[in-house]
Design an enzyme around this catalytic site. Structure first.
Site, short mmCIF file in Angstrom:
data_model
loop_
_atom_site.label_atom_id
_atom_site.label_comp_id
_atom_site.label_asym_id
_atom_site.label_seq_id
_atom_site.Cartn_x
_atom_site.Cartn_y
_atom_site.Cartn_z
N LYS A 52 0.84 -1.21 0.00
CA LYS A 52 0.00 0.00 0.00
C LYS A 52 0.87 1.25 0.00
O LYS A 52 0.60 2.21 -0.71
CB LYS A 52 -0.96 -0.03 1.20
CG LYS A 52 -2.05 -1.08 1.05
CD LYS A 52 -2.89 -1.29 2.30
CE LYS A 52 -3.85 -2.48 2.09
NZ LYS A 52 -4.68 -2.79 3.26
N GLN A 96 -5.01 -1.69 9.47
CA GLN A 96 -4.84 -3.02 8.85
C GLN A 96 -5.41 -4.10 9.77
O GLN A 96 -5.10 -4.14 10.96
CB GLN A 96 -3.36 -3.27 8.55
CG GLN A 96 -3.09 -4.52 7.75
CD GLN A 96 -3.67 -4.49 6.33
OE1 GLN A 96 -3.81 -3.43 5.73
NE2 GLN A 96 -4.01 -5.64 5.80
N ASP A 119 -11.24 2.38 3.45
CA ASP A 119 -11.45 0.93 3.36
C ASP A 119 -12.93 0.59 3.12
O ASP A 119 -13.25 -0.54 2.74
CB ASP A 119 -11.02 0.25 4.67
CG ASP A 119 -9.69 -0.46 4.57
OD1 ASP A 119 -9.31 -0.85 3.44
OD2 ASP A 119 -9.03 -0.62 5.61
N1 GUN Z 1 -6.96 -7.17 5.93
C1 GUN Z 1 -7.24 -7.91 4.83
N2 GUN Z 1 -7.75 -7.12 3.85
C2 GUN Z 1 -7.80 -5.87 4.35
C3 GUN Z 1 -8.22 -4.63 3.80
O1 GUN Z 1 -8.69 -4.51 2.67
N3 GUN Z 1 -8.10 -3.56 4.64
C4 GUN Z 1 -7.62 -3.66 5.90
N4 GUN Z 1 -7.56 -2.55 6.64
N5 GUN Z 1 -7.23 -4.80 6.43
C5 GUN Z 1 -7.31 -5.89 5.64
#
Ligand code: GUN
Length: 293
Positions: A52, A96, A119
């Site tokens: 990211k 996350q 998200d």
């Molecule tokens: N863990 C697995 N996929 C995601 C996601 O798309 N966003 C976040 N914040 N955590 C995750």
């Protein structure tokens, strides 16, 4: 059979976003700014967050990574979220997941200002999605729809089976596929761990979106000729062939399913790269106040 190249599409979308950002900067606006909170040292989460941060660089965004040890308290995280909510330089941020067991994930998600929830996990964004209002769409479902759109895959009136009912993928993608929209307008069936007759449902499907997290679950005998297969699975399995000692394995028995399909996404290189690009897109929308004024 046509392979859906998520990497290629993701690179193209990133270039489109980067061009847009340079236009914004030239007009005197600041660069979009994404912050990420990472708790602990889970290998998968470390990798995702690193991707990211790298994607932010490629798009011309500012990024901030806030790291906490796994022992961090819920109160400390809530204080950090409150600061990010109020920080006018930060356009959007993510926490996350998964979080350590002593932290209430839902409480954390609900503490995020829904206008910065890039998200798309906050109940306000989820609720708006379910009734077709503008909102931050969660990244994986949005990435899947972008692939269907760019490959001009017809979804109208098609039978779509979603395998898995997670809040992050299964539920939102099922919701999007049934919306009056393009892609969308599909007849959607959601199968999960308590479903009976999964094979029969799948054999009736024109489109299967596999998001169970069970490597190789979808086998060739469950797929009708000409089906479109979207594999969301990304289970890390040990491998002697990679530097990290792991490789990603999808929910689809790719080798045997692929010859039967009209379109299929590989793992890796299918849905995964699109997920990160969708987060970048949401951050751009947040910076421009396109969804919430
Ligand atoms: N863990 C697995 N996929 C995601 C996601 O798309 N966003 C976040 N914040 N955590 C995750």
């Amino acid at each position: 059979m046509k392979l859906i190249d998520g990497k290629k599409i993701a690179d193209a979308v990133k270039q489109e976003i980067a061009a847009e950002v340079e236009k914004m900067v030239a007009s005197g606006m600041k660069r979009p700014h994404l912050a990420a909170i990472l708790v602990g040292h889970d290998g998968g989460s470390e990798t995702y967050v690193a991707h990211k941060v790298k994607a932010c660089e490629q798009c011309g965004f500012t990024s901030t990574l806030l790291r906490f040890e796994a022992e961090v308290t819920e109160a400390e995280l809530l204080t950090t979220i409150d600061k990010l909510n109020k920080d006018t330089d930060v356009d959007g941020f993510i926490v996350q997941l998964p979080l350590p067991k002593h932290i209430d994930e839902q409480k954390i998600i609900e503490a995020i200002d829904y206008r910065k929830d890039v998200d798309g996990f906050h109940p306000i964004n989820v609720g708006r999605l379910s009734i077709g209002l503008p909102c931050f769409l969660s990244a994986t479902p949005q990435g899947i729809l972008e692939l269907l759109k760019r490959y001009e895959i017809d979804t109208k009136g098609k039978n779509c089976v979603v395998l898995g009912r997670s809040n992050i993928v299964g539920k939102p993608v099922a919701n999007l596929m049934m919306q009056k929209a393009m892609p969308g307008d599909a007849t959607v069936t959601v199968c999960h761990s308590r479903s009976r007759d999964i094979k029969e449902h799948c054999l009736n499907a024109d489109i299967i979106i596999a998001a169970l997290g069970q490597p190789g679950f979808l086998t060739a005998d469950m797929v009708k000729d000409g089906a479109v297969i979207i594999d969301v699975g990304t289970t890390r399995v040990p491998s002697t062939e990679t530097k990290s000692g792991f490789r990603l394995k999808g929910d689809v028995d790719f080798e045997n399913v692929a010859p039967k399909c009209s379109f299929i996404t590989p793992v890796p290189g299918g849905v995964g790269p699109m997920t990160i690009v969708s987060l970048m897109k949401n951050t751009l929308l947040a910076a421009r106040h396109d969804i919430y004024k």
